[in-house]
Design a protein around this motif. Structure first.
Motif, PDB file in Angstrom:
ATOM      1  N   GLY A 102       0.809  -1.218   0.000  1.00  0.00           N
ATOM      2  CA  GLY A 102       0.000   0.000   0.000  1.00  0.00           C
ATOM      3  C   GLY A 102       0.837   1.259   0.000  1.00  0.00           C
ATOM      4  N   LEU A 103       0.200   2.361   0.324  1.00  0.00           N
ATOM      5  CA  LEU A 103       0.860   3.666   0.340  1.00  0.00           C
ATOM      6  C   LEU A 103       1.949   3.706   1.407  1.00  0.00           C
ATOM      7  N   ASP A 104       3.034   4.369   1.092  1.00  0.00           N
ATOM      8  CA  ASP A 104       4.165   4.520   2.010  1.00  0.00           C
ATOM      9  C   ASP A 104       3.664   4.893   3.404  1.00  0.00           C
ATOM     10  N   TYR A 105       4.020   4.068   4.391  1.00  0.00           N
ATOM     11  CA  TYR A 105       3.491   4.278   5.750  1.00  0.00           C
ATOM     12  C   TYR A 105       3.960   5.588   6.371  1.00  0.00           C
ATOM     13  N   HIS A 106       5.086   6.127   5.894  1.00  0.00           N
ATOM     14  CA  HIS A 106       5.518   7.436   6.394  1.00  0.00           C
ATOM     15  C   HIS A 106       4.441   8.482   6.085  1.00  0.00           C
ATOM     16  N   THR A 107       3.923   8.416   4.865  1.00  0.00           N
ATOM     17  CA  THR A 107       2.858   9.337   4.448  1.00  0.00           C
ATOM     18  C   THR A 107       1.584   9.078   5.241  1.00  0.00           C
ATOM     19  N   VAL A 108       1.237   7.808   5.394  1.00  0.00           N
ATOM     20  CA  VAL A 108       0.009   7.425   6.106  1.00  0.00           C
ATOM     21  C   VAL A 108       0.018   7.961   7.534  1.00  0.00           C
ATOM     22  N   LEU A 109       1.107   7.749   8.246  1.00  0.00           N
ATOM     23  CA  LEU A 109       1.175   8.176   9.647  1.00  0.00           C
ATOM     24  C   LEU A 109       1.343   9.684   9.788  1.00  0.00           C
ATOM     25  N   ARG A 110       2.117  10.284   8.889  1.00  0.00           N
ATOM     26  CA  ARG A 110       2.298  11.743   8.985  1.00  0.00           C
ATOM     27  C   ARG A 110       0.970  12.473   8.832  1.00  0.00           C
ATOM     28  N   ARG A 111       0.126  11.991   7.927  1.00  0.00           N
ATOM     29  CA  ARG A 111      -1.186  12.624   7.728  1.00  0.00           C
ATOM     30  C   ARG A 111      -2.009  12.554   9.003  1.00  0.00           C
ATOM     31  N   ARG A 112      -1.958  11.434   9.686  1.00  0.00           N
ATOM     32  CA  ARG A 112      -2.696  11.294  10.940  1.00  0.00           C
ATOM     33  C   ARG A 112      -2.097  12.172  12.036  1.00  0.00           C
ATOM     34  N   LEU A 113      -0.780  12.221  12.093  1.00  0.00           N
ATOM     35  CA  LEU A 113      -0.130  13.053  13.104  1.00  0.00           C
ATOM     36  C   LEU A 113      -0.395  14.540  12.855  1.00  0.00           C
ATOM     37  N   GLU A 114      -0.464  14.929  11.590  1.00  0.00           N
ATOM     38  CA  GLU A 114      -0.779  16.328  11.263  1.00  0.00           C
ATOM     39  C   GLU A 114      -2.186  16.692  11.740  1.00  0.00           C
ATOM     40  N   LYS A 115      -3.112  15.775  11.548  1.00  0.00           N
ATOM     41  CA  LYS A 115      -4.485  16.014  12.027  1.00  0.00           C
ATOM     42  C   LYS A 115      -4.513  16.091  13.553  1.00  0.00           C
ATOM     43  N   LEU A 116      -3.752  15.228  14.193  1.00  0.00           N
ATOM     44  CA  LEU A 116      -3.686  15.219  15.652  1.00  0.00           C
ATOM     45  C   LEU A 116      -3.063  16.512  16.171  1.00  0.00           C
ATOM     46  N   GLU A 117      -2.022  16.977  15.501  1.00  0.00           N
ATOM     47  CA  GLU A 117      -1.399  18.248  15.879  1.00  0.00           C
ATOM     48  C   GLU A 117      -2.400  19.403  15.788  1.00  0.00           C
ATOM     49  N   LYS A 118      -3.139  19.436  14.678  1.00  0.00           N
ATOM     50  CA  LYS A 118      -4.121  20.501  14.478  1.00  0.00           C
ATOM     51  C   LYS A 118      -5.182  20.482  15.582  1.00  0.00           C
ATOM     52  N   PHE A 119      -5.631  19.278  15.931  1.00  0.00           N
ATOM     53  CA  PHE A 119      -6.638  19.125  16.978  1.00  0.00           C
ATOM     54  C   PHE A 119      -6.101  19.646  18.320  1.00  0.00           C
ATOM     55  N   ILE A 120      -4.865  19.273  18.649  1.00  0.00           N
ATOM     56  CA  ILE A 120      -4.280  19.692  19.927  1.00  0.00           C
ATOM     57  C   ILE A 120      -4.076  21.204  19.965  1.00  0.00           C
ATOM     58  N   ARG A 121      -3.646  21.783  18.848  1.00  0.00           N
ATOM     59  CA  ARG A 121      -3.412  23.235  18.814  1.00  0.00           C
ATOM     60  C   ARG A 121      -4.710  24.029  18.951  1.00  0.00           C
ATOM     61  N   GLU A 122      -5.796  23.435  18.460  1.00  0.00           N
ATOM     62  CA  GLU A 122      -7.094  24.096  18.641  1.00  0.00           C
ATOM     63  C   GLU A 122      -7.479  24.130  20.119  1.00  0.00           C
ATOM     64  N   LYS A 123      -7.072  23.101  20.859  1.00  0.00           N
ATOM     65  CA  LYS A 123      -7.360  23.025  22.289  1.00  0.00           C
ATOM     66  C   LYS A 123      -6.342  23.814  23.112  1.00  0.00           C
ATOM     67  N   VAL A 124      -5.069  23.735  22.669  1.00  0.00           N
ATOM     68  CA  VAL A 124      -3.980  24.401  23.406  1.00  0.00           C
ATOM     69  C   VAL A 124      -3.132  25.171  22.393  1.00  0.00           C
ATOM     70  N   PRO A 125      -3.509  26.409  22.085  1.00  0.00           N
ATOM     71  CA  PRO A 125      -2.807  27.186  21.050  1.00  0.00           C
ATOM     72  C   PRO A 125      -1.308  27.337  21.290  1.00  0.00           C
ATOM     73  N   GLN A 126      -0.890  27.359  22.547  1.00  0.00           N
ATOM     74  CA  GLN A 126       0.532  27.552  22.852  1.00  0.00           C
ATOM     75  C   GLN A 126       1.324  26.242  22.890  1.00  0.00           C
ATOM     76  N   ALA A 127       0.698  25.154  22.524  1.00  0.00           N
ATOM     77  CA  ALA A 127       1.365  23.852  22.591  1.00  0.00           C
ATOM     78  C   ALA A 127       2.549  23.772  21.637  1.00  0.00           C
ATOM     79  N   GLU A 128       3.631  23.187  22.123  1.00  0.00           N
ATOM     80  CA  GLU A 128       4.775  22.852  21.272  1.00  0.00           C
ATOM     81  C   GLU A 128       4.633  21.390  20.877  1.00  0.00           C
ATOM     82  N   LEU A 129       4.774  21.109  19.593  1.00  0.00           N
ATOM     83  CA  LEU A 129       4.578  19.750  19.094  1.00  0.00           C
ATOM     84  C   LEU A 129       5.633  19.419  18.045  1.00  0.00           C
TER      85      LEU A 129
END
Length: 373
Positions: A102-129
């Motif tokens: 299937g699709l390169d797992y680096h791409t698969v996981l990075r997309r999920r981590l990017e979404k997770l980062e966005k979610f956390i920043r919406e909750k904690v704008p000053q978060a370092e990630l």
């Protein structure tokens, strides 16, 4: 800020974006791992693909000075193809390891981590990630183990109770002080099936691997594969699953949860002879989206030659002789000479003698001489 509530919200959100397991741990140094890595270096057991700075691999606060926590994630991948293709006489096939389907797992996981980062920043704008997958400084398996994703098996893979070792791993360092999860107890017990199954004895002992002998590593090297390992490659084009398929915990584990990591049969188990003739552009168009293509076409084509020798495929002799006589890459000519010898040494003697006379590369000449003798 109620960090306990935030943690629960992150866990719930992670399920909605295709993260199958999530765990939290501290950003404390990985002291046990550090000692293990130092020993690995002393023994020359490293692959060379790792981050060379052991401090960066084991000290999260060198990567983020204010780090408090690390979030570990796991995404399950299938162990069986939905649609099988058969290798048969005259149409022999190679195989990519399951983690490369299937699709390169680096791409698969990075997309999920990017979404997770966005979610956390919406909750904690000053978060370092800071997120990473495989090619980052931290050791994915060490983070996952301490975060309770799974235990570290004797085959050096993270084994989860739910999905076995068929999981991709990623992590995110953050300055948010989450409550850490509890690591799982080692459940390998006295089992040594993975060690027994390793084709080259690369698993020196439980939890220690000599990457220089590991077939997964050897399939990714760019030079000539030492002769002692060639026949043990079988028809593997990239990676090796022997220690995974031997693991009792993995028995019956086959999850088809994410469309993008499903195997494309003609890619995951491709015909060997056509692989030999792909240009760089054709290789990229055909295989460029999978993780097994990251080293380019040369290792894959070399491994395809070894696989044809494994099958003793006489229908490939014409292709191999053409490579021996005309390919610009000494590695390919050397491997082709060896393969011709394995498939039809006596019948191709005249061809090999003629190739020897015009060959200018000493390593290739030595290989031909060895075959002829």
């Amino acid at each position: 800020m109620n960090y306990s509530q935030l943690k629960q919200e992150i866990i719930e959100y992670s399920k909605s974006i295709g993260i199958d397991k999530i765990g939290f741990t501290t950003a404390s140094p990985f002291t046990t791992l550090k000692l293990r890595l130092i020993r690995q270096a002393e023994l020359n057991f490293q692959s060379g693909f790792e981050e060379k700075d052991i401090e960066k691999r084991t000290e999260p606060r060198l990567l983020m000075p204010d780090a408090h926590s690390i979030i570990a994630i796991a995404v399950a991948y299938p162990s069986k193809m939905k649609d099988r293709v058969i290798s048969k006489e005259g149409e022999r096939r190679g195989i990519f390891s399951r983690a490369s389907w299937g699709l390169d797992y680096h791409t698969v996981l990075r997309r999920r981590l990017e979404k997770l980062e966005k979610f956390i920043r919406e909750k904690v704008p000053q978060a370092e990630l800071k997120s990473m997958v495989d090619t980052g400084e931290l050791a994915d398996r060490a983070v996952a183990e301490r975060a309770g994703i799974g235990w570290s098996g004797k085959n050096c893979a993270i084994i989860t109770p739910e999905f076995g070792s068929y999981v991709y791993l990623g992590e995110m360092i953050t300055n948010i002080p989450f409550e850490p999860d509890t690591p799982l107890e080692d459940q390998c017990g006295t089992c040594t099936k993975c060690l027994d199954a390793c084709p080259t004895g690369a698993l020196v002992t439980g939890g220690q691997i000599n990457a220089q002998r590991c077939i997964s590593f050897l399939t990714q090297t760019k030079g000539t594969i030492p002769e002692e390992y060639r026949e043990r490659l079988g028809n593997r084009l990239y990676g090796c699953d022997s220690c995974q398929t031997a693991c009792p915990v993995n028995k019956g584990k086959d999850f088809h949860l994410h469309e993008e990591v499903e195997a494309e049969p003609e890619i995951a188990k491709p015909l060997l002879k056509p692989l030999l003739h792909l240009s760089n552009r054709q290789f990229k168009e055909k295989l460029g989206h999978i993780s097994g293509a990251w080293r380019g076409k040369n290792p894959i084509q070399r491994n395809a030659i070894i696989a044809l020798a494994h099958f003793k495929d006489k229908t490939a002799l014409e292709d191999l002789i053409d490579i021996l006589n005309h390919d610009q890459r000494p590695m390919m000519r050397e491997t082709a000479a060896w393969a011709i010898g394995k498939i039809d040494g006596n019948g191709s003697r005249a061809v090999l003698e003629k190739a020897f006379e015009k060959e200018t590369d000493e390593a290739v000449r030595q290989e031909i001489k060895k075959v002829l003798s």
